[in-house]
Design a protein around this motif. Structure first.
Motif, short mmCIF file in Angstrom:
data_model
loop_
_atom_site.label_atom_id
_atom_site.label_comp_id
_atom_site.label_asym_id
_atom_site.label_seq_id
_atom_site.Cartn_x
_atom_site.Cartn_y
_atom_site.Cartn_z
N PHE A 177 0.87 -1.19 0.00
CA PHE A 177 0.00 0.00 0.00
C PHE A 177 0.90 1.22 0.00
O PHE A 177 1.98 1.21 0.59
CB PHE A 177 -0.92 0.00 1.23
CG PHE A 177 -2.07 0.96 1.13
CD1 PHE A 177 -3.22 0.61 0.45
CD2 PHE A 177 -2.00 2.23 1.70
CE1 PHE A 177 -4.29 1.47 0.34
CE2 PHE A 177 -3.07 3.12 1.59
CZ PHE A 177 -4.22 2.74 0.91
N ASP A 219 -1.79 4.69 -3.67
CA ASP A 219 -2.98 3.85 -3.48
C ASP A 219 -4.03 4.58 -2.64
O ASP A 219 -5.23 4.46 -2.88
CB ASP A 219 -2.60 2.54 -2.78
CG ASP A 219 -1.71 1.67 -3.64
OD1 ASP A 219 -1.91 1.64 -4.87
OD2 ASP A 219 -0.80 1.02 -3.07
N SER A 257 -8.00 -1.94 -1.60
CA SER A 257 -6.74 -2.43 -2.15
C SER A 257 -6.78 -3.95 -2.33
O SER A 257 -6.86 -4.69 -1.35
CB SER A 257 -5.57 -2.07 -1.23
OG SER A 257 -4.42 -2.82 -1.54
#
Length: 601
Positions: A202, A206, A265
């Motif tokens: 991440f 993102d 995500s």
């Protein structure tokens, strides 16, 4: 509002933080949110297991951040999604985890030079010392989390995938050493000197992409926080968290906590969906983005085991052991604490990208950014309400109910005069009747063990865990061999490739070992499963099939055979028709995969 606009013209642009404080008032504390379970539905499998209705299927409160069910965000749901041959994950919430016992265990000192003058240097203070990271083979899969997930996808057994991911998370410390010296006992600091260790998990890019996706809402998915001069504030407006507003808050010194990153995500989703099988308990996550020179949260402890993974920048951390025995491995997170309540930290350090900090529930912690760098970290959490005491809360009521049904001693009446000699007012009285009463209670409690349905209580805990679980993430090959890759479609004016042709020679196995649980309940035999769960925490009701008892041997056979494939003909059902019917039903729910695709796309 008109007056505010006029004032803005005079003073220049008002920040989102200034507007929020004027409209909502400063000093608002965030409230703890906890998801309520949804009612379950049912499904029945008969001779031709017939398809019925699908069985129903942390943030910080005014005190501490919720370490509870790693919040799952509300987004449009899909069936277990396929990812490029193997890639998804989710983020955990920053929650205090309680567990002091002995002083933090020491480990070999990190040979890396001390932190620069820009911030405090790592000070062991008799606590866990930093451990050097070792090299990681990347090979053709590449490094970071993306390469790791590709390597894990080649392992046939999901339990082995989970164990390998846990080993990677703790490297270079062996899992056995970690569990023996640190788990629920003492903090662990790992300095790896490898900024790319978590690459692909991440990033701030993102984070920005999630905001631009338009599904992030203040309060539900994102918290805007600050902590200055001992005051912890939450500045959440209502409605959608648009990039212009969110980044304005950040630019004005506010920290951003993204709840349930796994909902936004795929990599975090994939990561957590594997790790949850290692813990046997829900694995959640939150991500925290903090501007340079600021702090977003007050000191507190959490009710989860916390793994802080530093993704970008650096952050100064202080960790304090539990202040009292009652705060060791606590059931619930604390309220916000003041600096005067803390004492000396057992560990003080600066985390840099690639480093890891673990602390048990009950250990007080606080983190602040150095003046020269922002910080992005993800806190992976687990083991919330997963103690022996939580298990006994399920077991003892069931044991008492069984004892009442089967043993007349539990149904006999209390002495007529017991109110005269029992109770707090009579606790100091010397009376033979009191002694006899206490001995009778002790005897009945001791006998409860004989009636305790221990295995059934474990199954109920497992049932709850499966409801908490993230759905599995499929590789390309797994998709091709499951119902999610089946080529049914509308073509040339009608549906085609619809028939699922499973025969006695079709070889099948469970998609994952941990995706099903067989529970013998009062209403019948239930098979709970995770393949239709949501990435949003408890957005879906528990998913289950109600099976006839004669199918239990086949489910147990599939579990014991995993990860090997078995022929449908080998399932221990009475007839071939039942074997094919059961296999077809489980395939349609995404629970079974075939060794070869049933149809070519």
């Amino acid at each position: 509002m008109a007056a505010m606009v006029a004032e803005q013209r005079e003073l220049g642009r008002l920040s989102a933080l200034a507007v929020y404080r004027r409209m909502a008032g400063a000093g608002r504390m965030e409230r703890r949110r906890r998801g309520a379970p949804l009612p379950a539905g049912r499904k029945r499998a008969k001779a031709r297991p017939r398809r019925g209705r699908a069985g129903g299927g942390g943030s910080e409160p005014e005190a501490p951040p919720p370490a509870a069910p790693p919040s799952r965000v509300e987004l449009p749901e899909e069936a277990p999604v396929e990812l490029p041959e193997e890639v998804p994950v989710e983020a955990p919430v920053e929650l205090p985890v309680v567990v002091p016992v002995e002083a933090p265990v020491e480990a070999p000192m990190d040979p890396r030079p001390e932190a620069t003058d820009a911030g405090p240097a790592a000070k062991p203070r008799g606590g866990p010392k930093a451990m050097p990271g070792g090299p990681r083979p990347a090979g053709q899969d590449g490094g970071g989390v993306s390469g790791l997930l590709r390597r894990l996808a080649r392992l046939e057994d999901s339990r082995q995938r989970a164990a390998e991911l846990f080993r990677w998370l703790l490297a270079p410390v062996a899992p056995a050493e970690f569990l023996g010296r640190h788990w629920e006992r003492a903090p662990l600091l790992l300095r790896r000197g490898d900024p790319g260790y978590y690459a692909g998990l991440f990033s701030t890019a993102d984070f920005d992409a999630a905001l631009r996706g338009g599904e992030v809402h203040f309060g539900t998915h994102l918290d805007v926080t600050s902590y200055a001069e001992g005051v912890r504030e939450t500045h959440n407006p209502s409605g959608r968290a648009l990039p212009a507003v969110v980044w304005d808050f950040y630019q004005n010194g506010c920290s951003l906590r993204l709840l349930c990153p796994q909902a936004f995500s795929p990599t975090v989703w994939h990561f957590l969906s594997i790790l949850q099988e290692q813990f046997g308990s829900m694995a959640g996550a939150n991500t925290y983005l903090t501007p340079p020179g600021t702090q977003g949260f007050a000191p507190h402890y959490d009710d989860i085991e916390a793994f802080v993974l530093q993704l970008e920048g650096k952050k100064h951390w202080r960790v304090y052991r539990p202040r009292t025995d009652a705060e060791v491995l606590p059931q619930f997170s604390s309220a916000n604490l003041t600096q005067a309540e803390l004492g000396e930290p057992v560990l003080e350090t600066v985390l840099e990208a690639g480093d890891l900090l673990y602390f048990p529930r009950g250990f007080i912690h606080q983190g602040d950014c150095l003046p020269d760098a922002h910080s992005l970290h993800i806190t992976v959490s687990s083991y919330q309400r997963n103690s022996w005491g939580d298990f006994l809360e399920k077991l003892l009521p069931a044991a008492l109910q069984m004892a009442l049904e089967e043993d007349v001693e539990y149904r006999r009446g209390l002495p007529m005069d017991y109110l005269q000699y029992m109770g707090v007012a009579n606790s100091d009285a010397v009376d033979a009747r009191r002694t006899a009463f206490v001995e009778k209670v002790q005897s009945l409690i001791k006998k409860l063990v004989d009636y305790a349905p221990i295995d059934a209580a474990v199954d109920q805990r497992a049932k709850s865990f499966l409801h908490d679980c993230l759905p599995p993430v499929l590789t390309q090959s797994e998709k091709a061999q499951s119902v999610y890759g089946f080529p049914a479609r509308w073509q040339d004016g009608g549906p085609c490739n619809v028939d699922i042709l499973i025969t006695k020679d079709t070889e099948v196995r469970l998609l994952r070992h941990g995706i099903v649980r067989l529970c013998n309940e009062e209403a019948g035999v239930m098979l709970y499963y995770t393949t239709e769960n949501s990435r949003v925490y408890h957005k879906e009701e528990p998913k289950f099939l109600e099976l006839d008892p004669e199918y239990t041997d086949s489910i147990e056979f599939l579990l014991s055979s995993y990860p090997n494939y078995v022929s449908v003909a080998d399932l221990p059902c009475e007839s071939l028709e039942e074997k094919i019917s059961l296999a077809t039903l489980l395939f349609e729910k995404g629970i079974l995969t075939t060794k070869k695709p049933l149809a070519k796309i």
